[in-house]
Design a protein around this motif. Structure first.
Motif, PDB file in Angstrom:
ATOM      1  N   ALA A  18       0.844  -1.193   0.000  1.00 50.23           N
ATOM      2  CA  ALA A  18       0.000   0.000   0.000  1.00 50.23           C
ATOM      3  C   ALA A  18       0.879   1.242   0.000  1.00 50.23           C
ATOM      4  O   ALA A  18       1.947   1.266   0.609  1.00 50.23           O
ATOM      5  CB  ALA A  18      -0.909   0.013   1.218  1.00 50.23           C
ATOM      6  N   VAL A  19       0.431   2.254  -0.705  1.00 48.59           N
ATOM      7  CA  VAL A  19       1.094   3.553  -0.653  1.00 48.59           C
ATOM      8  C   VAL A  19       0.754   4.181   0.694  1.00 48.59           C
ATOM      9  O   VAL A  19      -0.362   4.015   1.208  1.00 48.59           O
ATOM     10  CB  VAL A  19       0.605   4.455  -1.823  1.00 48.59           C
ATOM     11  CG1 VAL A  19       1.052   5.883  -1.653  1.00 48.59           C
ATOM     12  CG2 VAL A  19       1.086   3.894  -3.147  1.00 48.59           C
ATOM     13  N   GLU A  20       1.696   4.877   1.269  1.00 47.73           N
ATOM     14  CA  GLU A  20       1.494   5.507   2.573  1.00 47.73           C
ATOM     15  C   GLU A  20       0.260   6.404   2.553  1.00 47.73           C
ATOM     16  O   GLU A  20       0.058   7.197   1.638  1.00 47.73           O
ATOM     17  CB  GLU A  20       2.731   6.341   2.942  1.00 47.73           C
ATOM     18  CG  GLU A  20       2.713   6.844   4.362  1.00 47.73           C
ATOM     19  CD  GLU A  20       4.014   7.529   4.732  1.00 47.73           C
ATOM     20  OE1 GLU A  20       3.939   8.551   5.437  1.00 47.73           O
ATOM     21  OE2 GLU A  20       5.084   7.047   4.310  1.00 47.73           O
ATOM     22  N   GLY A  21      -0.578   6.225   3.557  1.00 44.62           N
ATOM     23  CA  GLY A  21      -1.783   7.037   3.673  1.00 44.62           C
ATOM     24  C   GLY A  21      -3.047   6.319   3.218  1.00 44.62           C
ATOM     25  O   GLY A  21      -4.148   6.786   3.483  1.00 44.62           O
ATOM     26  N   VAL A  22      -2.905   5.194   2.521  1.00 43.15           N
ATOM     27  CA  VAL A  22      -4.091   4.448   2.074  1.00 43.15           C
ATOM     28  C   VAL A  22      -4.027   2.980   2.505  1.00 43.15           C
ATOM     29  O   VAL A  22      -4.662   2.121   1.908  1.00 43.15           O
ATOM     30  CB  VAL A  22      -4.298   4.557   0.538  1.00 43.15           C
ATOM     31  CG1 VAL A  22      -4.666   5.958   0.130  1.00 43.15           C
ATOM     32  CG2 VAL A  22      -3.080   4.061  -0.209  1.00 43.15           C
ATOM     33  N   GLU A  23      -3.301   2.712   3.569  1.00 42.80           N
ATOM     34  CA  GLU A  23      -3.127   1.338   4.040  1.00 42.80           C
ATOM     35  C   GLU A  23      -4.457   0.681   4.422  1.00 42.80           C
ATOM     36  O   GLU A  23      -4.636  -0.516   4.214  1.00 42.80           O
ATOM     37  CB  GLU A  23      -2.187   1.284   5.255  1.00 42.80           C
ATOM     38  CG  GLU A  23      -0.773   1.697   4.988  1.00 42.80           C
ATOM     39  CD  GLU A  23      -0.524   3.197   5.184  1.00 42.80           C
ATOM     40  OE1 GLU A  23       0.644   3.593   5.094  1.00 42.80           O
ATOM     41  OE2 GLU A  23      -1.480   3.958   5.418  1.00 42.80           O
ATOM     42  N   GLU A  24      -5.394   1.454   4.961  1.00 45.86           N
ATOM     43  CA  GLU A  24      -6.665   0.881   5.411  1.00 45.86           C
ATOM     44  C   GLU A  24      -7.518   0.364   4.243  1.00 45.86           C
ATOM     45  O   GLU A  24      -8.423  -0.428   4.438  1.00 45.86           O
ATOM     46  CB  GLU A  24      -7.471   1.881   6.241  1.00 45.86           C
ATOM     47  CG  GLU A  24      -8.010   3.079   5.468  1.00 45.86           C
ATOM     48  CD  GLU A  24      -6.983   4.182   5.217  1.00 45.86           C
ATOM     49  OE1 GLU A  24      -7.312   5.107   4.465  1.00 45.86           O
ATOM     50  OE2 GLU A  24      -5.866   4.117   5.769  1.00 45.86           O
ATOM     51  N   LEU A  25      -7.196   0.796   3.025  1.00 50.48           N
ATOM     52  CA  LEU A  25      -7.942   0.359   1.840  1.00 50.48           C
ATOM     53  C   LEU A  25      -7.191  -0.702   1.038  1.00 50.48           C
ATOM     54  O   LEU A  25      -7.555  -0.984  -0.104  1.00 50.48           O
ATOM     55  CB  LEU A  25      -8.237   1.566   0.945  1.00 50.48           C
ATOM     56  CG  LEU A  25      -9.052   2.692   1.578  1.00 50.48           C
ATOM     57  CD1 LEU A  25      -9.109   3.890   0.656  1.00 50.48           C
ATOM     58  CD2 LEU A  25     -10.437   2.199   1.939  1.00 50.48           C
ATOM     59  N   PHE A  26      -6.164  -1.293   1.644  1.00 49.74           N
ATOM     60  CA  PHE A  26      -5.300  -2.227   0.915  1.00 49.74           C
ATOM     61  C   PHE A  26      -6.075  -3.375   0.275  1.00 49.74           C
ATOM     62  O   PHE A  26      -5.935  -3.640  -0.912  1.00 49.74           O
ATOM     63  CB  PHE A  26      -4.198  -2.758   1.841  1.00 49.74           C
ATOM     64  CG  PHE A  26      -3.248  -3.691   1.154  1.00 49.74           C
ATOM     65  CD1 PHE A  26      -2.324  -3.202   0.239  1.00 49.74           C
ATOM     66  CD2 PHE A  26      -3.275  -5.061   1.403  1.00 49.74           C
ATOM     67  CE1 PHE A  26      -1.429  -4.058  -0.411  1.00 49.74           C
ATOM     68  CE2 PHE A  26      -2.394  -5.919   0.764  1.00 49.74           C
ATOM     69  CZ  PHE A  26      -1.468  -5.416  -0.145  1.00 49.74           C
ATOM     70  N   ASP A  27      -6.900  -4.076   1.041  1.00 49.03           N
ATOM     71  CA  ASP A  27      -7.619  -5.230   0.506  1.00 49.03           C
ATOM     72  C   ASP A  27      -8.543  -4.834  -0.638  1.00 49.03           C
ATOM     73  O   ASP A  27      -8.612  -5.525  -1.660  1.00 49.03           O
ATOM     74  CB  ASP A  27      -8.420  -5.937   1.607  1.00 49.03           C
ATOM     75  CG  ASP A  27      -7.521  -6.641   2.615  1.00 49.03           C
ATOM     76  OD1 ASP A  27      -6.361  -6.948   2.272  1.00 49.03           O
ATOM     77  OD2 ASP A  27      -7.973  -6.878   3.751  1.00 49.03           O
ATOM     78  N   ALA A  28      -9.239  -3.732  -0.495  1.00 48.16           N
ATOM     79  CA  ALA A  28     -10.136  -3.253  -1.558  1.00 48.16           C
ATOM     80  C   ALA A  28      -9.337  -2.858  -2.793  1.00 48.16           C
ATOM     81  O   ALA A  28      -9.746  -3.154  -3.928  1.00 48.16           O
ATOM     82  CB  ALA A  28     -10.965  -2.067  -1.056  1.00 48.16           C
TER      83      ALA A  28
END
Length: 94
Positions: free
Chosen positions: A43-53
């Motif tokens: 994941a790019v820094e700042g969007v880790e919470e959306l990794f699976d999606a």
């Protein structure tokens, strides 16, 4: 995360194009080994919470890019014929 892709199903061009579409959300390193393309995905820094999606969307984009390439390859003769006809009517040929 590692994603292994069979080269007989998906071509390098499709993987690269799909990866580019996600350049702002995922870092994808592509390598080849034993007839497989291996994508190391982070994941790019700042969007880790959306990794699976984002990974799920990347897989859909990969299929889309592969189908676009197949359609491009299948329709190339017709496109070339249409372009040749169009330019033959312009008076540009000498």
């Amino acid at each position: 995360m590692k994603l292994e892709i069979d080269e007989q199903i998906y071509c390098l061009e499709a993987v690269q194009k799909a990866s580019y579409r996600f350049i702002d959300r995922l870092t994808i390193l592509i390598t080849k080994a034993d007839g497989r393309l291996i994508c190391e995905i982070e994941a790019v820094e700042g969007v880790e919470e959306l990794f699976d999606a984002n990974v799920a969307n990347f897989k859909r984009e990969l299929l889309d890019q592969q189908l676009r390439k197949q359609i491009k390859d299948e329709t190339e003769p017709a496109r070339n014929l249409i372009l040749a006809y169009a330019f033959s009517r312009t008076g540009l040929q000498g």
